[in-house]
Design an enzyme around this catalytic site. Structure first.
Site, PDB file in Angstrom:
ATOM      1  CB  SER A  42      39.102  40.549  43.481  1.00  0.00           C
ATOM      2  OG  SER A  42      38.358  39.526  42.871  1.00  0.00           O
ATOM      3  N   PRO A  43      41.295  38.176  43.100  1.00  0.00           N
ATOM      4  CG  PRO A  43      40.952  35.885  43.048  1.00  0.00           C
ATOM      5  CD  PRO A  43      40.287  37.163  43.452  1.00  0.00           C
ATOM      6  CE1 TYR A  62      39.453  31.180  32.084  1.00  0.00           C
ATOM      7  CE2 TYR A  62      38.769  31.809  34.294  1.00  0.00           C
ATOM      8  CZ  TYR A  62      39.354  32.134  33.078  1.00  0.00           C
ATOM      9  OH  TYR A  62      39.832  33.399  32.863  1.00  0.00           O
ATOM     10  CD  GLN A  66      40.369  32.424  41.507  1.00  0.00           C
ATOM     11  OE1 GLN A  66      40.982  32.829  40.526  1.00  0.00           O
ATOM     12  NE2 GLN A  66      39.248  32.988  41.935  1.00  0.00           N
ATOM     13  NE  ARG A 109      35.679  34.693  41.739  1.00  0.00           N
ATOM     14  CZ  ARG A 109      36.218  35.899  41.538  1.00  0.00           C
ATOM     15  NH1 ARG A 109      36.676  36.236  40.339  1.00  0.00           N
ATOM     16  NH2 ARG A 109      36.304  36.762  42.516  1.00  0.00           N
ATOM     17  NE  ARG A 112      37.942  46.622  35.717  1.00  0.00           N
ATOM     18  CZ  ARG A 112      37.530  45.370  35.643  1.00  0.00           C
ATOM     19  NH1 ARG A 112      37.070  44.749  36.726  1.00  0.00           N
ATOM     20  NH2 ARG A 112      37.568  44.706  34.495  1.00  0.00           N
TER      21      ARG A 112
END
Length: 792
Positions: A432-433, A591, A510, A639, A733
């Site tokens: 994942s980013p 965002y 992304q 996303r 993570r």
């Protein structure tokens, strides 16, 4: 444990109001441990008279009963009908699996056993006493402790609602609890489609000649068939006809014939209480009134946990009395420990029950599946039963399912390849980013080469670059990456070339603009906190700050929107020239583009505000312009925040519409995250907590999804992919802690009897060759100060 004559000097008399499983079992446990204790159970029904069909307990719950009171457990065990198999009937076919370990017993028989055991121990049972006033009863019996075990419609809970703070959620399906003389040799789920929708039956045998038969359907389907207007005999005849293939000529039976009309069809109420204990002044004595069983909580019958929870409440409180009293503690300590521990354990069950409930409320969502995957989805619906847990239960069946899912090969679901447009991913795991806050003037550094390159060598199918801005002002922090000049493009190309040359992984970009959350400090200094100095101007859908401490952004004008769209397009071209395999547009987490989509942040008065379609208009405009210049043979994803987790914000229903709009615009995948759109968000965290959103979007909209959030091991990833809840799992993570997480998790699966895909030839040897290569590269380019903060 050796117990004194009384658990506490302040506890001599216990009153249980309600003679269901919770009240009776707590009474006998307390009396068995402290014979000098006076224990009374008050019940409104007649002696040895109750209603209901069978209840279900797992083998684990039976073990808990045996540890709490062996004589009672033996009596219950002797009366149980045990089975291991679950059989699922769907669209004319069936799937049967074993090893599930359940027992069924008639509710009346269970209560009779508990009643008899209470009498044998000296508990006072008072029948035909309708407890309309708990305080009067507590006074009458001079109670030092009152157990409010008066069931689902608890009067006591209602009376003190301001203290207990009950939250009651009435669910969407109607169900009726029936019985039949058809003896089912497995726990049976039968699904039948009508012209108005789906009905399902939950059936299991609970004694020598009788089975429970629960019929359930969404409220709108129930009404469409006129069942709300039918009397009981007519409605039962309808159910008999609908489920005739499973009844073998046996009738369905009601034991609630006293109810008129459709009153025996009910909607399940999910009960959660903020507190379980309330003190009442009785004759100058402060008496605790403690909720137990259905009065405190409910869990949907589809996971069979109502009776389990009630019995385990009783066990926990009795055990806590024994433990705390032996340590010299008082009643208050006992009750605090009981509520603290049980409320957490119950919440776990209720979260699982919520997932299960929603699955049965939305059978239509999964109706496009074949019975093989439909059954797997059903078995894992609560997210408590995992892929490897199913292997422990029935390895042969699961192996056959894995082979079916992989088209004839025995491959773990997470290792199945996936082709999207012209791109083939070697497995279903992507990195994942993760915001690393390590760029200089937007230019990725050696750190990014090591960070992304190491994870590309670590077995994942694709690594995703952190959110990268198409403009200098669109960066989250001064240390975030950008893609708006040649220097940045060249630095990214270096990383892309390394990934392609040194690994079999793919790499994705992304693109996103920070909007109102920009010009902030790096993650380890203060996430979303503004810079102490040197802030740059911000843009957003509306002039609304992310927080009081954040600066006020300007509302985007049409000219701003045109320029921003073109800047996204320019970055898209640069990403293609740098050789990226996959492009994702970030429309989540508050965002810039997300600020248009959420009603909490879009306060505009023009055509870009209003309903969800209007709020998506500008993000769709940007996406379409990007898709037009992105290579047609390469995938694009979006996303989204599938839920704002805040009052008045977007919910899962809105996410469905957002996904439909982006699908129509040409998106190949929806990357399903949630929250972070406002500081007021209060997510409900837990294992795979965002996966249900990915599941719903995938199976209602018909678009591939990426599941992300609290996915921590191969077992969870396998479960998600095998159940059809998502097509890819994005893991952050765990990959941050271990760049070779995918390889290591795959190695754990090597002991399974599987056929390894060719990219994993030689099993462990091949894996560790790649790990060695990754370590060698990391040693050559070891950054000393850069850090990373996973932002999923």
């Amino acid at each position: 444990m050796n117990c004194p004559k009384l658990p506490s000097p302040a506890l001599r008399r216990v009153l249980c109001i309600g003679g269901g499983p919770a009240g009776l079992y707590f009474a006998l446990l307390m009396k068995a441990r402290w014979p000098d204790l006076t224990v009374t159970v008050v019940e409104r029904n007649r002696p040895f008279d109750t209603f209901g069909w069978g209840v279900v307990l797992s083998d684990q719950t039976l073990a808990n009963l045996a540890a709490a009171d062996a004589p009672t457990a033996a009596l219950i065990g002797d009366a149980f009908n045990h089975w291991d198999d679950i059989e699922v009937f769907f669209k004319g076919r069936s799937v049967r699996s074993g090893g599930h370990g359940f027992c069924g017993i008639g509710r009346k028989r269970l209560l009779n056993i508990l009643q008899e055991r209470c009498l044998a121990l000296g508990v006072d049972l008072v029948f035909e006493c309708d407890a309309t006033d708990d305080q009067a009863l507590a006074t009458q019996y001079d109670a030092d402790l009152v157990i409010a075990s008066d069931g689902l419609n608890s009067r006591i809970r209602t009376r003190y609602a301001d203290v207990y703070q009950p939250d009651i959620d009435t669910r969407q399906c109607r169900f009726v609890w029936l019985g039949t003389k058809k003896k089912f040799d497995a726990f049976t789920f039968a699904f039948e489609q009508t012209e108005h929708g789906w009905f399902q039956a939950h059936a299991y045998q609970f004694d020598a000649d009788t089975s429970t038969f629960i019929v359930e359907t969404p409220e709108e389907v129930w009404k469409a068939h006129g069942l709300d207007q039918m009397e009981q005999p007519e409605a039962i005849a309808f159910c008999e006809k609908l489920f005739a293939p499973y009844l073998d000529g046996n009738a369905l039976i009601s034991n609630a014939t006293h109810l008129r009309g459709s009153a025996n069809w009910i909607r399940f109420p999910r009960v959660v209480c903020g507190h379980w204990t309330h003190r009442v002044d009785i004759g100058g004595k402060s008496v605790p009134v403690v909720l137990m069983g259905d009065a405190a909580h409910t869990a949907h019958f589809s996971i069979g946990s109502g009776t389990k929870l009630a019995l385990e409440d009783a066990i926990d409180l009795a055990n806590t009395f024994a433990q705390v009293s032996s340590e010299g503690g008082d009643v208050e300590q006992v009750l605090e420990a009981y509520e603290g521990r049980r409320s957490v354990e119950v919440l776990k069950i209720q979260n699982a029950a919520r997932n299960s409930t929603e699955w049965f409320e939305n059978v239509t969502r999964y109706s496009g599946m074949e019975v093989e995957q439909f059954a797997y989805s059903l078995l894992t619906r609560s997210q408590r039963i995992s892929h490897e847990n199913l292997r422990l239960r029935d390895a042969k069946w699961l192996g056959g399912y894995e082979q079916w899912l992989a088209g004839g090969k025995r491959v773990p679901p997470m290792l199945m390849p996936l082709t999207v447009r012209g791109l083939t991913l070697k497995n279903r795991i992507i990195v994942s980013p993760m915001a690393t806050y390590s760029a200089v003037d937007g230019v990725p550094q050696d750190f990014h080469l090591v960070h992304l390159g190491a994870r590309a060598l670590g077995g994942a199918a694709m690594v995703m670059v952190e959110m990268t801005s198409p403009t200098p002002e669109g960066r989250i922090t001064p240390a975030c990456t950008g893609l708006y000049n040649d220097t940045q493009q060249a630095a990214f190309k270096r990383i892309v070339d390394f990934v392609h040359a040194q690994s079999s992984a793919r790499i994705g970009m992304q693109l996103g603009h920070s909007g109102p959350k920009g010009s902030t400090q790096v993650g380890w200094e203060g996430t979303d906190e503004p810079l102490p100095s040197g802030n740059w101007p911000l843009l957003s859908a509306s002039a609304l700050a992310y927080g009081e401490q954040n600066q006020l952004p300007a509302e985007m004008s049409r000219a701003d929107m045109d320029l921003m769209r073109d800047q996204f397009v320019d970055s898209t071209r640069r990403a293609a020239e740098a050789g990226f395999d996959w492009l994702e547009l970030h429309c989540a987490h508050g965002y810039l583009l997300a600020s248009f989509i959420s009603p909490l942040t879009n306060l505009r008065t023009d055509e870009y505000a209003g309903d969800i379609h209007a709020r998506c208009r500008y993000p769709l405009e940007v996406f379409k312009a990007m898709r037009a210049v992105w290579p047609a043979d390469k995938p694009m994803s979006v996303r989204i925040s599938a839920h704002d987790w805040a009052p008045g914000g977007n919910t899962g229903d809105d996410a469905i519409e957002v996904a439909r709009l982006f699908k129509a615009a040409g998106a190949d995948f929806i990357d399903v995250s949630s929250g972070q759109t406002t500081r007021a968000a209060k997510p409900v965290y837990g294992r795979m907590y965002q996966t249900p959103f990915a599941d719903r979007i995938r199976n209602e909209v018909g678009i591939s999804t990426i599941a992300v959030g609290a996915i921590t091991d191969a077992d969870q990833a396998n479960s998600i992919i095998a159940a059809g809840r998502a097509d890819l799992c994005a893991v952050a993570r765990p990959h941050l802690a271990d760049p070779a997480w995918t390889l290591h998790e795959a190695a754990k699966l090597e002991s399974r009897a599987v056929e390894w895909p060719k990219q994993y030839l030689s099993g462990r040897d091949q894996m560790y060759r790649e790990i060695a290569k990754q370590k060698e590269m990391a040693a050559a380019l070891q950054p000393t100060t850069a850090k990373a903060v996973p932002v999923e």
